[in-house]
Design a protein around this motif. Structure first.
Motif, PDB file in Angstrom:
ATOM      1  N   GLU A  61      -1.325   1.160  -1.806  1.00 52.42           N
ATOM      2  CA  GLU A  61      -0.739   2.001  -0.763  1.00 52.42           C
ATOM      3  C   GLU A  61       0.644   1.486  -0.391  1.00 52.42           C
ATOM      4  O   GLU A  61       0.911   0.297  -0.445  1.00 52.42           O
ATOM      5  N   THR A  62       1.478   2.411   0.004  1.00 53.79           N
ATOM      6  CA  THR A  62       2.779   2.051   0.564  1.00 53.79           C
ATOM      7  C   THR A  62       2.854   2.699   1.933  1.00 53.79           C
ATOM      8  O   THR A  62       2.708   3.911   2.075  1.00 53.79           O
ATOM      9  N   GLU A  63       3.047   1.860   2.934  1.00 55.96           N
ATOM     10  CA  GLU A  63       3.112   2.365   4.304  1.00 55.96           C
ATOM     11  C   GLU A  63       4.350   1.794   4.972  1.00 55.96           C
ATOM     12  O   GLU A  63       4.503   0.565   5.039  1.00 55.96           O
ATOM     13  N   LEU A  69      -1.163  -3.997  -2.255  1.00 53.81           N
ATOM     14  CA  LEU A  69      -1.707  -3.928  -3.595  1.00 53.81           C
ATOM     15  C   LEU A  69      -3.164  -3.483  -3.573  1.00 53.81           C
ATOM     16  O   LEU A  69      -3.931  -3.869  -2.690  1.00 53.81           O
ATOM     17  N   GLY A  70      -3.521  -2.695  -4.552  1.00 55.87           N
ATOM     18  CA  GLY A  70      -4.891  -2.228  -4.659  1.00 55.87           C
ATOM     19  C   GLY A  70      -5.741  -3.198  -5.462  1.00 55.87           C
ATOM     20  O   GLY A  70      -5.255  -4.171  -6.034  1.00 55.87           O
TER      21      GLY A  70
END
Length: 143
Positions: A61-63, A69-70
């Motif tokens: 995810e990028t927030e 990192l997944g």
């Protein structure tokens, strides 16, 4: 009486001052064992799935510009993997307890080695000859 004149008689051996870095052989061996077990455990752990228990993982995810990192799905560790990891971890705990509880450290305290000087001695042991596993550079130097 001695047959030698007083000027040639051997003086009694002077005691060397206590050196907290002059580690006994059994302490060096215990530190070597702990270092080797740490390396073995670390290498073994690198072969294992990322989670001991089965896990579905999560997406990357990028927030707000921060990346998280997944992790992929994992089946977890097998019973054999868990047993081997636990065996190595327990052996490492015992080895480090042998180093930390060695009578040398009590002697250091009796000799007045305390505080930062004791910490320095303990850190020096980790790099002392005979207490460190061979590295690639050591092998190359002897070859």
């Amino acid at each position: 009486m001695s047959a030698l004149p007083p000027s040639l008689e051997q003086a009694p051996a002077e005691e060397k001052p206590f050196d907290p870095h002059d580690f006994p052989d059994d302490l060096r061996a215990a530190q070597l064992r702990a270092a080797e077990l740490y390396a073995e455990l670390h290498a073994y752990q690198a072969t294992l799935p990322w989670s001991r228990e089965p896990h579905a993982g999560w997406p990357e995810e990028t927030e707000r510009g921060k990346e998280r990192l997944g992790r992929p799905e994992t089946p977890g560790w097998t019973a054999e993997q868990s047993t081997e990891y636990d065996r190595l971890f327990e052996a490492l705990r015992e080895a480090t307890a042998a180093v930390q509880g060695h009578p040398w450290w009590k002697r250091c305290g009796k000799e007045g080695i305390k505080g930062s000087a004791l910490v320095t001695a303990r850190q020096t042991l980790k790099h002392a000859k005979g207490a460190v596993p061979l590295r690639q550079e050591d092998v190359e130097q002897t070859a």
